[in-house]
Design a protein around this motif. Structure first.
Motif, PDB file in Angstrom:
ATOM      1  N   TYR A 142     -10.871  -6.041  -0.968  1.00 58.19           N
ATOM      2  CA  TYR A 142      -9.903  -5.209  -1.580  1.00 58.19           C
ATOM      3  C   TYR A 142      -8.881  -6.134  -2.462  1.00 58.19           C
ATOM      4  O   TYR A 142      -7.540  -5.927  -2.631  1.00 58.19           O
ATOM      5  CB  TYR A 142      -9.143  -4.226  -1.012  1.00 58.19           C
ATOM      6  CG  TYR A 142     -10.038  -2.924  -0.505  1.00 58.19           C
ATOM      7  CD1 TYR A 142     -10.316  -2.091  -1.422  1.00 58.19           C
ATOM      8  CD2 TYR A 142     -10.656  -3.132   0.755  1.00 58.19           C
ATOM      9  CE1 TYR A 142     -10.851  -0.852  -1.001  1.00 58.19           C
ATOM     10  CE2 TYR A 142     -11.609  -2.068   0.917  1.00 58.19           C
ATOM     11  CZ  TYR A 142     -11.682  -0.899   0.236  1.00 58.19           C
ATOM     12  OH  TYR A 142     -12.405  -0.101   0.400  1.00 58.19           O
ATOM     13  N   PRO A 165       0.775  -1.244   0.030  1.00 59.10           N
ATOM     14  CA  PRO A 165      -0.075   0.093  -0.094  1.00 59.10           C
ATOM     15  C   PRO A 165       0.735   1.510   0.041  1.00 59.10           C
ATOM     16  O   PRO A 165       2.063   1.136   0.494  1.00 59.10           O
ATOM     17  CB  PRO A 165      -0.585  -0.123   1.379  1.00 59.10           C
ATOM     18  CG  PRO A 165      -0.745  -1.681   1.834  1.00 59.10           C
ATOM     19  CD  PRO A 165       0.484  -2.077   1.022  1.00 59.10           C
ATOM     20  N   ASP A 166       0.275   2.470  -0.663  1.00 55.19           N
ATOM     21  CA  ASP A 166       1.135   3.613  -0.598  1.00 55.19           C
ATOM     22  C   ASP A 166       0.051   4.792  -0.235  1.00 55.19           C
ATOM     23  O   ASP A 166      -1.086   4.398   0.047  1.00 55.19           O
ATOM     24  CB  ASP A 166       1.759   3.800  -1.831  1.00 55.19           C
ATOM     25  CG  ASP A 166       0.859   3.896  -3.045  1.00 55.19           C
ATOM     26  OD1 ASP A 166      -0.505   4.249  -3.178  1.00 55.19           O
ATOM     27  OD2 ASP A 166       1.318   3.351  -4.267  1.00 55.19           O
ATOM     28  N   LYS A 167       0.602   6.051  -0.394  1.00 54.42           N
ATOM     29  CA  LYS A 167      -0.243   7.119   0.068  1.00 54.42           C
ATOM     30  C   LYS A 167      -1.587   7.042  -0.775  1.00 54.42           C
ATOM     31  O   LYS A 167      -2.659   7.433  -0.356  1.00 54.42           O
ATOM     32  CB  LYS A 167       0.655   8.351  -0.061  1.00 54.42           C
ATOM     33  CG  LYS A 167      -0.110   9.630   0.503  1.00 54.42           C
ATOM     34  CD  LYS A 167       0.787  10.787   0.559  1.00 54.42           C
ATOM     35  CE  LYS A 167       0.022  11.912   1.216  1.00 54.42           C
ATOM     36  NZ  LYS A 167       0.930  13.230   1.120  1.00 54.42           N
ATOM     37  N   LYS A 168      -1.164   6.895  -2.254  1.00 57.77           N
ATOM     38  CA  LYS A 168      -2.573   6.983  -2.880  1.00 57.77           C
ATOM     39  C   LYS A 168      -3.422   5.924  -2.782  1.00 57.77           C
ATOM     40  O   LYS A 168      -4.631   5.973  -3.193  1.00 57.77           O
ATOM     41  CB  LYS A 168      -2.030   7.004  -4.651  1.00 57.77           C
ATOM     42  CG  LYS A 168      -3.059   7.654  -5.540  1.00 57.77           C
ATOM     43  CD  LYS A 168      -2.427   7.994  -6.820  1.00 57.77           C
ATOM     44  CE  LYS A 168      -3.266   8.334  -7.648  1.00 57.77           C
ATOM     45  NZ  LYS A 168      -2.857   8.777  -9.021  1.00 57.77           N
ATOM     46  N   HIS A 169      -2.842   4.703  -2.801  1.00 56.71           N
ATOM     47  CA  HIS A 169      -3.812   3.591  -2.473  1.00 56.71           C
ATOM     48  C   HIS A 169      -3.609   2.943  -1.370  1.00 56.71           C
ATOM     49  O   HIS A 169      -2.870   1.734  -1.125  1.00 56.71           O
ATOM     50  CB  HIS A 169      -3.473   2.452  -3.594  1.00 56.71           C
ATOM     51  CG  HIS A 169      -3.764   3.177  -5.102  1.00 56.71           C
ATOM     52  ND1 HIS A 169      -2.739   3.626  -5.779  1.00 56.71           N
ATOM     53  CD2 HIS A 169      -4.664   3.313  -5.650  1.00 56.71           C
ATOM     54  CE1 HIS A 169      -3.130   4.173  -6.736  1.00 56.71           C
ATOM     55  NE2 HIS A 169      -4.460   3.951  -6.852  1.00 56.71           N
ATOM     56  N   PRO A 170      -3.903   3.339  -0.205  1.00 61.43           N
ATOM     57  CA  PRO A 170      -3.498   2.953   1.178  1.00 61.43           C
ATOM     58  C   PRO A 170      -4.035   1.356   1.563  1.00 61.43           C
ATOM     59  O   PRO A 170      -3.544   0.907   2.540  1.00 61.43           O
ATOM     60  CB  PRO A 170      -4.413   3.930   2.106  1.00 61.43           C
ATOM     61  CG  PRO A 170      -5.552   4.294   1.355  1.00 61.43           C
ATOM     62  CD  PRO A 170      -4.918   4.404  -0.009  1.00 61.43           C
ATOM     63  N   LEU A 171      -5.154   0.837   0.722  1.00 66.16           N
ATOM     64  CA  LEU A 171      -5.509  -0.520   0.880  1.00 66.16           C
ATOM     65  C   LEU A 171      -4.808  -1.451  -0.016  1.00 66.16           C
ATOM     66  O   LEU A 171      -5.447  -2.459  -0.105  1.00 66.16           O
ATOM     67  CB  LEU A 171      -6.935  -0.452   0.794  1.00 66.16           C
ATOM     68  CG  LEU A 171      -7.899   0.402   2.014  1.00 66.16           C
ATOM     69  CD1 LEU A 171      -9.430   0.421   1.545  1.00 66.16           C
ATOM     70  CD2 LEU A 171      -7.565  -0.393   3.420  1.00 66.16           C
ATOM     71  N   GLY A 172      -3.955  -1.147  -0.775  1.00 62.66           N
ATOM     72  CA  GLY A 172      -3.179  -1.750  -1.738  1.00 62.66           C
ATOM     73  C   GLY A 172      -3.811  -1.932  -3.173  1.00 62.66           C
ATOM     74  O   GLY A 172      -4.845  -1.258  -3.485  1.00 62.66           O
ATOM     75  N   TYR A 173      -3.164  -2.793  -3.722  1.00 65.23           N
ATOM     76  CA  TYR A 173      -3.505  -3.029  -5.196  1.00 65.23           C
ATOM     77  C   TYR A 173      -4.191  -4.297  -5.421  1.00 65.23           C
ATOM     78  O   TYR A 173      -4.184  -4.765  -6.472  1.00 65.23           O
ATOM     79  CB  TYR A 173      -2.448  -3.016  -6.049  1.00 65.23           C
ATOM     80  CG  TYR A 173      -1.728  -1.668  -6.058  1.00 65.23           C
ATOM     81  CD1 TYR A 173      -1.739  -0.589  -7.044  1.00 65.23           C
ATOM     82  CD2 TYR A 173      -1.071  -1.067  -5.044  1.00 65.23           C
ATOM     83  CE1 TYR A 173      -1.360   0.553  -7.167  1.00 65.23           C
ATOM     84  CE2 TYR A 173      -0.397   0.057  -4.847  1.00 65.23           C
ATOM     85  CZ  TYR A 173      -0.696   1.178  -5.934  1.00 65.23           C
ATOM     86  OH  TYR A 173       0.185   2.352  -6.115  1.00 65.23           O
ATOM     87  N   ARG A 221      -7.250  -5.335  -6.002  1.00 64.44           N
ATOM     88  CA  ARG A 221      -8.285  -5.531  -6.965  1.00 64.44           C
ATOM     89  C   ARG A 221      -7.673  -5.611  -8.572  1.00 64.44           C
ATOM     90  O   ARG A 221      -8.384  -5.934  -9.261  1.00 64.44           O
ATOM     91  CB  ARG A 221      -9.097  -4.290  -6.904  1.00 64.44           C
ATOM     92  CG  ARG A 221     -10.156  -4.508  -5.730  1.00 64.44           C
ATOM     93  CD  ARG A 221     -11.208  -3.393  -5.348  1.00 64.44           C
ATOM     94  NE  ARG A 221     -11.909  -3.698  -4.524  1.00 64.44           N
ATOM     95  CZ  ARG A 221     -12.699  -2.557  -3.807  1.00 64.44           C
ATOM     96  NH1 ARG A 221     -12.852  -1.380  -4.564  1.00 64.44           N
ATOM     97  NH2 ARG A 221     -13.619  -2.678  -2.765  1.00 64.44           N
TER      98      ARG A 221
END
Length: 378
Positions: free
Chosen positions: A248, A76-84, A86
């Motif tokens: 997610y 996860p990062d600042k733009k996608h705090p719930l990870g990738y 999906r």
């Protein structure tokens, strides 16, 4: 012995299984495509050539699966705090699109050969290679689909199902070749149309399934029931309601819930309870309990219990009322509040208005607040 396998290690193992399985699929499909392309050109068979192209599309599907898995595994990062997570659903959709395209292409080419037929010429060697390809595809399909179910990968399951359909396609090509060899009748174009219909159907079904995952579908009943059971095992919890699951990506489930607790509990006691429940649910199910709301129930008033029973009987007398919970009444302030779960057979506003009107007749001096809930997990 303590199990020290953590969520990150489980995800790493899952990614390795997906990548390893996809690499096997790529190698097998490239080899099959090469053999079938040679046979198709030598025997002047449109069915065999289409089968080779289909194998190449399967190899491409496996490559997309690997890329999707790697991207989904990013931290996860600042733009996608719930990870990738999906992204895996998107890669599975691309795979289903390739399957759909292969089916449509096969149908078009087969129809062309019906309009302008060509005479194929099969050798014994080509028949043996096609037969071996059928067996290899069956084994590959079972292996890939099995691994996909094992690690909950929609992309692998889709690729495995596609491989099994390819085995049927190759078997049909082999049957047509044998019929032509012994009788002189060429049926491959007609069989190609029939098989392409099944491939198109499979592609559409895979795509619809992934679209549903992205849009959000009803959570698994077995899992939601287990979570509620874990929550209500605690003596302080009279009920667990409004359980909503947020997905997610595969194996990345979050949830929120409302707990019905006695109005005599202190903030400290509630804090200790909710922290204990969050750890318990995650340890037992892998679901992160991200939000815990509270309903309080009256513990000291007999009159409040009588009112609650009357309200409950009235509300649940309607067929479209799934459940009532979170009831609380303040006898001094003449205030009453509760949540009602409505089925999809009635509009929330209409349902709430009907219940409110009936209750106001029974308790004209009370201020009544009714919150409609959606039938998500009940």
């Amino acid at each position: 012995m303590t199990d020290k396998t953590g969520p990150r290690q489980i995800n790493d193992n899952r990614d390795k299984v997906i990548v390893r399985t996809s690499v096997v699929g790529i190698l097998v499909n490239v080899l099959l495509a090469a053999f079938k392309a040679v046979i198709g050109i030598m025997s002047n068979s449109i069915a065999v050539l289409l089968d080779a192209v289909n194998n190449l599309s399967d190899a491409l599907s496996s490559i997309i699966t690997i890329v999707g898995t790697k991207l989904a595994g990013k931290l996860p990062d600042k733009k996608h705090p719930l990870g990738y997570g999906r992204i895996e659903y998107l890669s599975a959709m691309i795979v289903s699109g390739i399957v759909l395209y292969a089916g449509i292409t096969a149908a078009v080419e087969s129809v062309k050969k019906i309009i302008e037929p060509q005479t194929p010429q099969y050798s014994t060697t080509s028949l043996i290679i096609i037969a071996v390809a059928v067996l290899v595809k069956i084994a590959l399909g079972r292996y890939v689909k099995g691994q996909g179910l094992k690690v909950n990968s929609g992309a692998l399951v889709a690729s495995g199902a596609d491989a099994l359909f390819d085995a049927i396609l190759s078997a049909s090509v082999l049957a047509c070749a044998l019929i032509f060899t012994f009788s002189g009748y060429s049926l491959e174009a007609y069989v190609g149309v029939l098989i392409s219909v099944f491939i198109i159907k499979a592609g559409i079904e895979m795509m619809v399934e992934m679209v549903n995952e992205i849009l959000g579908i009803r959570a698994d009943k077995e899992k939601t029931s287990r979570i509620k059971k874990l929550l209500t095992e605690e003596p302080e919890v009279r009920g667990a309601y409004d359980l909503i699951m947020y997905n997610y990506g595969p194996e990345k489930d979050f949830a929120s819930v409302h707990l019905e607790l006695p109005d005599s509990m202190t903030a400290r006691e509630i804090d200790q309870l909710t922290r204990r429940l969050e750890r318990k649910v995650y340890r037992k199910t892998g679901v992160i309990l991200a939000g815990v709301g509270l309903y309080s129930y009256n513990t000291s008033d007999d009159e409040a219990s009588v009112i609650q029973k009357k309200v409950h009987d009235l509300v649940t007398s309607y067929d479209w009322c799934v459940q009532m919970h979170g009831f609380y009444v303040d006898l001094e302030q003449k205030e009453m509040s509760f949540d009602v779960v409505l089925s999809f057979d009635i509009e929330p506003k209409a349902g709430v208005a009907t219940i409110h009107s009936e209750l106001q007749k029974l308790y004209p001096d009370y201020s009544i607040e009714i919150a409609p809930d959606v039938d998500v997990s009940d």
